[in-house]
Motif scaffolding. Structure first.
Motif, PDB file in Angstrom:
ATOM      1  N   PHE A   1       0.856  -1.201   0.000  1.00 28.87           N
ATOM      2  CA  PHE A   1       0.000   0.000   0.000  1.00 28.87           C
ATOM      3  C   PHE A   1       0.887   1.245   0.000  1.00 28.87           C
ATOM      4  O   PHE A   1       1.621   1.492   0.964  1.00 28.87           O
ATOM      5  N   VAL A   2       0.843   2.012  -1.069  1.00 27.04           N
ATOM      6  CA  VAL A   2       1.627   3.249  -1.187  1.00 27.04           C
ATOM      7  C   VAL A   2       0.657   4.390  -1.457  1.00 27.04           C
ATOM      8  O   VAL A   2       0.315   4.685  -2.602  1.00 27.04           O
ATOM      9  N   PRO A   3       0.167   5.048  -0.392  1.00 21.69           N
ATOM     10  CA  PRO A   3      -0.805   6.121  -0.594  1.00 21.69           C
ATOM     11  C   PRO A   3      -0.163   7.336  -1.255  1.00 21.69           C
ATOM     12  O   PRO A   3       1.004   7.639  -1.013  1.00 21.69           O
ATOM     13  N   ASP A   4      -0.928   8.022  -2.107  1.00 22.40           N
ATOM     14  CA  ASP A   4      -0.431   9.262  -2.716  1.00 22.40           C
ATOM     15  C   ASP A   4      -1.159  10.479  -2.148  1.00 22.40           C
ATOM     16  O   ASP A   4      -0.941  11.604  -2.608  1.00 22.40           O
ATOM     17  N   ALA A   5      -2.018  10.270  -1.166  1.00 25.04           N
ATOM     18  CA  ALA A   5      -2.751  11.377  -0.551  1.00 25.04           C
ATOM     19  C   ALA A   5      -3.004  11.054   0.910  1.00 25.04           C
ATOM     20  O   ALA A   5      -3.334   9.911   1.246  1.00 25.04           O
ATOM     21  N   CYS A   6      -2.828  12.043   1.762  1.00 22.10           N
ATOM     22  CA  CYS A   6      -3.217  11.921   3.160  1.00 22.10           C
ATOM     23  C   CYS A   6      -4.043  13.142   3.519  1.00 22.10           C
ATOM     24  O   CYS A   6      -3.548  14.273   3.502  1.00 22.10           O
ATOM     25  N   LEU A   7      -5.320  12.886   3.816  1.00 23.31           N
ATOM     26  CA  LEU A   7      -6.246  13.947   4.227  1.00 23.31           C
ATOM     27  C   LEU A   7      -6.208  14.039   5.744  1.00 23.31           C
ATOM     28  O   LEU A   7      -6.283  13.024   6.435  1.00 23.31           O
ATOM     29  N   ILE A   8      -6.063  15.256   6.232  1.00 20.34           N
ATOM     30  CA  ILE A   8      -6.005  15.519   7.673  1.00 20.34           C
ATOM     31  C   ILE A   8      -7.299  16.227   8.066  1.00 20.34           C
ATOM     32  O   ILE A   8      -7.615  17.279   7.513  1.00 20.34           O
ATOM     33  N   ASN A   9      -8.037  15.621   8.983  1.00 16.72           N
ATOM     34  CA  ASN A   9      -9.282  16.233   9.475  1.00 16.72           C
ATOM     35  C   ASN A   9      -9.119  16.593  10.938  1.00 16.72           C
ATOM     36  O   ASN A   9      -8.710  15.751  11.735  1.00 16.72           O
ATOM     37  N   GLN A  10      -9.452  17.823  11.288  1.00 18.42           N
ATOM     38  CA  GLN A  10      -9.440  18.229  12.701  1.00 18.42           C
ATOM     39  C   GLN A  10     -10.869  18.496  13.178  1.00 18.42           C
ATOM     40  O   GLN A  10     -11.596  19.300  12.578  1.00 18.42           O
ATOM     41  N   TYR A  11     -11.241  17.828  14.268  1.00 18.96           N
ATOM     42  CA  TYR A  11     -12.540  17.997  14.911  1.00 18.96           C
ATOM     43  C   TYR A  11     -12.355  18.707  16.235  1.00 18.96           C
ATOM     44  O   TYR A  11     -11.529  18.294  17.055  1.00 18.96           O
ATOM     45  N   LEU A  12     -13.116  19.780  16.460  1.00 18.01           N
ATOM     46  CA  LEU A  12     -13.209  20.409  17.778  1.00 18.01           C
ATOM     47  C   LEU A  12     -14.555  19.981  18.347  1.00 18.01           C
ATOM     48  O   LEU A  12     -15.401  19.454  17.622  1.00 18.01           O
ATOM     49  N   PRO A  13     -14.789  20.184  19.659  1.00 21.38           N
ATOM     50  CA  PRO A  13     -16.088  19.804  20.199  1.00 21.38           C
ATOM     51  C   PRO A  13     -17.216  20.388  19.334  1.00 21.38           C
ATOM     52  O   PRO A  13     -17.197  21.577  19.008  1.00 21.38           O
ATOM     53  N   GLY A  14     -18.171  19.537  18.945  1.00 18.22           N
ATOM     54  CA  GLY A  14     -19.289  19.963  18.108  1.00 18.22           C
ATOM     55  C   GLY A  14     -19.081  19.696  16.622  1.00 18.22           C
ATOM     56  O   GLY A  14     -20.054  19.635  15.874  1.00 18.22           O
ATOM     57  N   SER A  15     -17.842  19.538  16.174  1.00 19.51           N
ATOM     58  CA  SER A  15     -17.600  19.242  14.750  1.00 19.51           C
ATOM     59  C   SER A  15     -18.149  17.871  14.401  1.00 19.51           C
ATOM     60  O   SER A  15     -18.045  16.929  15.185  1.00 19.51           O
ATOM     61  N   LYS A  16     -18.694  17.761  13.199  1.00 22.16           N
ATOM     62  CA  LYS A  16     -19.209  16.462  12.737  1.00 22.16           C
ATOM     63  C   LYS A  16     -18.992  16.330  11.247  1.00 22.16           C
ATOM     64  O   LYS A  16     -18.674  17.311  10.563  1.00 22.16           O
TER      65      LYS A  16
END
Ligand code: MD3
Ligand code: FE
Length: 203
Positions: free
Chosen positions: A102-117
């Motif tokens: 597995f050699v990914p070409d993309a890494c998505l970073i998601n940040q959740y604060l309280p209440g984020s959905k």
């Protein structure tokens, strides 16, 4: 210990726990080059989750649609490189459940604060659905909603904690999924937030 959530979906509880601090050590550098931002959906809604990317390709959304780009539209520069420790952890997790090389070409970073959905959706902007997606949860726990390829099927709920890794492949690759509003709390390494990394083969 490996838990099968559905055919093709494997939960590796705590797989990234030991590497967690090392993974997070690389996060600030990535986000300094490509800051977190709240993307707008084609429908005009601003996402409550803040996102960025690293690696050759990054996922973006605006009024024109969803797509992968080689440049961060904010910076007008290529996305920052994917840290080696991130790529290696994702490859180890994929191999653990039978996806060798597995050699990914993309890494998505998601940040959740309280209440984020994150509302129920499918990930289908990638070219090759035969490759899995690997997700790494860090920081505050979240309730993950996991459905089927049919939007109307009621999703199952799983609590994902710091260090949990899920590999989504095969028949699970096009399942609807989302994240319930984040509950407030405090995590020793990340404070009042949750970071999710998803590794993809987009091209
Ligand atoms: C199941 N992220 O970035 S990770 C996303 O926690 C996304 O930030 C969520 O959904 C998060 O697109 C969930 C788990 C995940 C990621 C991709 C999947 C589950 C998936 C693709 C297909 C099926
Ligand atoms: Fe998704």
């Amino acid at each position: 210990a490996q838990q099968t959530l559905a055919p093709g979906a494997a939960l590796l509880r705590g797989f990234a726990r030991e590497a967690g601090a090392e993974l997070l050590a690389a996060l600030d550098g990535v986000l300094a080059a490509a800051p977190l931002r709240h993307l707008v959906t084609p429908g005009g809604h601003t996402m409550s989750v803040a996102t960025s990317n690293c690696g050759p390709l990054g996922w973006v959304s605006d009024r024109r649609g969803y797509r992968y780009t080689r440049e961060d539209p904010l910076a007008g520069q290529p996305w920052p490189p994917m840290p080696g420790s991130w790529r290696e952890l994702a490859a180890r997790a994929a191999a653990e459940v039978g996806f060798d090389g597995f050699v990914p070409d993309a890494c998505l970073i998601n940040q959740y604060l309280p209440g984020s959905k994150l509302s129920l959706h499918q990930d289908k902007d990638e070219n090759d659905f035969s490759a899995p997606i690997v997700s790494v949860s860090l920081g505050l726990p979240a309730v993950f909603l996991f459905g089927t390829p049919e939007r109307s099927d009621r999703p199952q709920r799983y609590r994902l904690q710091h260090g949990d890794v899920v590999v989504w492949g095969g028949p699970a690759r096009l399942a609807f999924h989302g994240v319930a509003a984040l509950a407030d709390g405090h995590h020793v390494l990340l404070g009042r937030r949750r970071i999710n990394l998803t590794f993809r083969c987009a091209a």
